[in-house]
Design a protein around this motif. Structure first.
Motif, PDB file in Angstrom:
ATOM      1  N   SER A 181      41.414   2.850  11.502  1.00 40.33           N
ATOM      2  CA  SER A 181      42.097   2.542  10.248  1.00 40.33           C
ATOM      3  C   SER A 181      41.317   1.508   9.449  1.00 40.33           C
ATOM      4  O   SER A 181      40.619   0.672  10.007  1.00 40.33           O
ATOM      5  CB  SER A 181      43.513   2.011  10.514  1.00 40.33           C
ATOM      6  N   SER A 189      50.788   6.954  11.410  1.00 39.20           N
ATOM      7  CA  SER A 189      52.036   7.139  10.674  1.00 39.20           C
ATOM      8  C   SER A 189      52.772   8.404  11.096  1.00 39.20           C
ATOM      9  O   SER A 189      53.715   8.836  10.448  1.00 39.20           O
ATOM     10  CB  SER A 189      51.760   7.174   9.166  1.00 39.20           C
ATOM     11  N   TRP A 196      47.688  11.009  10.984  1.00 39.18           N
ATOM     12  CA  TRP A 196      46.933  10.235  10.011  1.00 39.18           C
ATOM     13  C   TRP A 196      47.824   9.237   9.293  1.00 39.18           C
ATOM     14  O   TRP A 196      49.015   9.469   9.072  1.00 39.18           O
ATOM     15  CB  TRP A 196      46.286  11.155   8.978  1.00 39.18           C
ATOM     16  N   SER A 197      47.223   8.133   8.910  1.00 38.82           N
ATOM     17  CA  SER A 197      47.978   7.063   8.274  1.00 38.82           C
ATOM     18  C   SER A 197      48.467   7.462   6.881  1.00 38.82           C
ATOM     19  O   SER A 197      47.736   8.098   6.116  1.00 38.82           O
ATOM     20  CB  SER A 197      47.118   5.803   8.165  1.00 38.82           C
ATOM     21  N   LYS A 198      49.677   7.051   6.580  1.00 33.59           N
ATOM     22  CA  LYS A 198      50.241   7.261   5.253  1.00 33.59           C
ATOM     23  C   LYS A 198      50.169   5.995   4.411  1.00 33.59           C
ATOM     24  O   LYS A 198      50.567   5.995   3.247  1.00 33.59           O
ATOM     25  CB  LYS A 198      51.706   7.694   5.359  1.00 33.59           C
ATOM     26  N   ASP A 202      42.177   6.068   6.621  1.00 32.29           N
ATOM     27  CA  ASP A 202      42.080   6.613   7.972  1.00 32.29           C
ATOM     28  C   ASP A 202      40.777   7.400   8.102  1.00 32.29           C
ATOM     29  O   ASP A 202      40.600   8.446   7.479  1.00 32.29           O
ATOM     30  CB  ASP A 202      43.276   7.526   8.262  1.00 32.29           C
ATOM     31  N   ALA A 249      38.801   6.592   2.601  1.00 34.84           N
ATOM     32  CA  ALA A 249      39.279   5.830   3.760  1.00 34.84           C
ATOM     33  C   ALA A 249      38.639   4.454   3.807  1.00 34.84           C
ATOM     34  O   ALA A 249      39.315   3.452   4.108  1.00 34.84           O
ATOM     35  CB  ALA A 249      38.969   6.602   5.046  1.00 34.84           C
ATOM     36  N   PRO A 254      45.029   5.842   1.888  1.00 35.45           N
ATOM     37  CA  PRO A 254      45.410   7.009   2.706  1.00 35.45           C
ATOM     38  C   PRO A 254      45.186   8.300   1.947  1.00 35.45           C
ATOM     39  O   PRO A 254      45.165   8.314   0.714  1.00 35.45           O
ATOM     40  CB  PRO A 254      46.898   6.778   2.968  1.00 35.45           C
ATOM     41  N   GLN A 257      49.646   9.537   0.001  1.00 28.63           N
ATOM     42  CA  GLN A 257      50.393   8.309  -0.172  1.00 28.63           C
ATOM     43  C   GLN A 257      51.868   8.614  -0.358  1.00 28.63           C
ATOM     44  O   GLN A 257      52.248   9.606  -0.959  1.00 28.63           O
ATOM     45  CB  GLN A 257      49.878   7.529  -1.379  1.00 28.63           C
TER      46      GLN A 257
END
Length: 266
Positions: A181, A189, A196-198, A202, A249, A254, A257
């Motif tokens: 991250s 998330s 994957w991150s929101k 990432d 990233a 993200p 979003q």
């Protein structure tokens, strides 16, 4: 459709029996792992511990089958050493990831003990060796001629391997940061299965997109575009897509979003 899949499986087994069974073993493991996500509550960084071995088993199994298919086209290529490199090194990686999941521990970025640090380094070495071997195979595709194959399909394989190699090595970027991250510490998330991150950048997004050029570009070229120029253009755009998500990233943004809604009180 079903007949086509069965024919593909039969042909794949003929082309490379070793990687066929290894890939099949990995894909069978995915069923066990996905069941375990429903039967256990152990979490690592906020997500069920068994999602990670599930993702890696899918990825390794698909890679094994893909390379088994492509290497069949190469002239005077000794496939046996490559088979054993993939089976032993990726087998080790999957075994360690699975063991750590069973313990509720991280496999990647885990240097909390000397043993974990050594095993994590060995995973990185294993991935590097397989990627370099794949790069060599890519070089063979660029230097050999394939009169029995459509030119657009050959170029799709070439670009697929090239982009795969570049974004496989992006894993070293995550390793150097000890974090996937940008803007948080290994944020997950729980976005669908990929996690994957929101909320922050990432690095796994571009890693995923780039590595699966290995399958996506030849499939698009062979079944849809059927044209060399179109294949080259879509391959360039695909590489740009992977690069753009990497830059995004690194900026801490993200890929998707959350949209926040504000409620106005009267």
């Amino acid at each position: 459709m079903i007949e086509g899949i069965l024919n593909f499986i039969k042909e794949l087994k003929i082309r490379n029996e070793s990687l066929f069974y290894f890939g099949l073993f990995c894909l069978c493991l995915t069923i066990i792992f996905i069941v375990l996500t429903k039967l256990t509550t152990t979490q690592v960084h906020g997500v069920n511990a068994w999602f990670k071995p599930f993702k890696f088993a899918v990825s390794i199994g698909v890679f094994a089958w893909t390379m088994a298919w492509y290497c069949h086209y190469l002239a005077n290529f000794n496939i046996t050493p490559f088979n054993w490199v993939v089976i032993i090194l990726f087998g080790f990686e999957l075994l360690y990831i699975t063991f750590q999941a069973s313990q509720g521990q991280m496999s990647h970025f885990n240097v909390s003990t000397s043993t974990y640090s050594m095993l994590y380094s060995l995973m990185g070495l294993a991935a590097t060796i397989v990627t370099l071997y794949t790069a060599y195979i890519g070089l063979l595709f660029f230097t050999q001629t394939f009169p029995d194959l459509p030119n657009y399909y050959v170029w799709a394989i070439r670009f697929g391997i090239l982009i795969f190699v570049v974004f496989s090595f992006e894993g070293a970027l995550m390793g150097s940061r000890m974090n996937h991250s940008v803007g948080a510490i290994n944020d997950n998330s729980n976005w669908f299965i990929v996690g994957w991150s929101k909320t922050v950048g990432d690095l796994r997004v571009s890693h995923f997109i780039g590595m699966h050029a290995l399958q996506i570009l030849p499939l698009l070229s062979f079944f849809i575009f059927k044209n060399t120029k179109a294949t080259i253009i879509i391959s360039i755009f695909y590489g740009l897509l992977a690069t753009t998500t990497l830059v995004q990233a690194l900026k801490g943004k993200p890929i998707f979003q959350k949209t926040e809604t504000t409620q106005i009180k009267e």
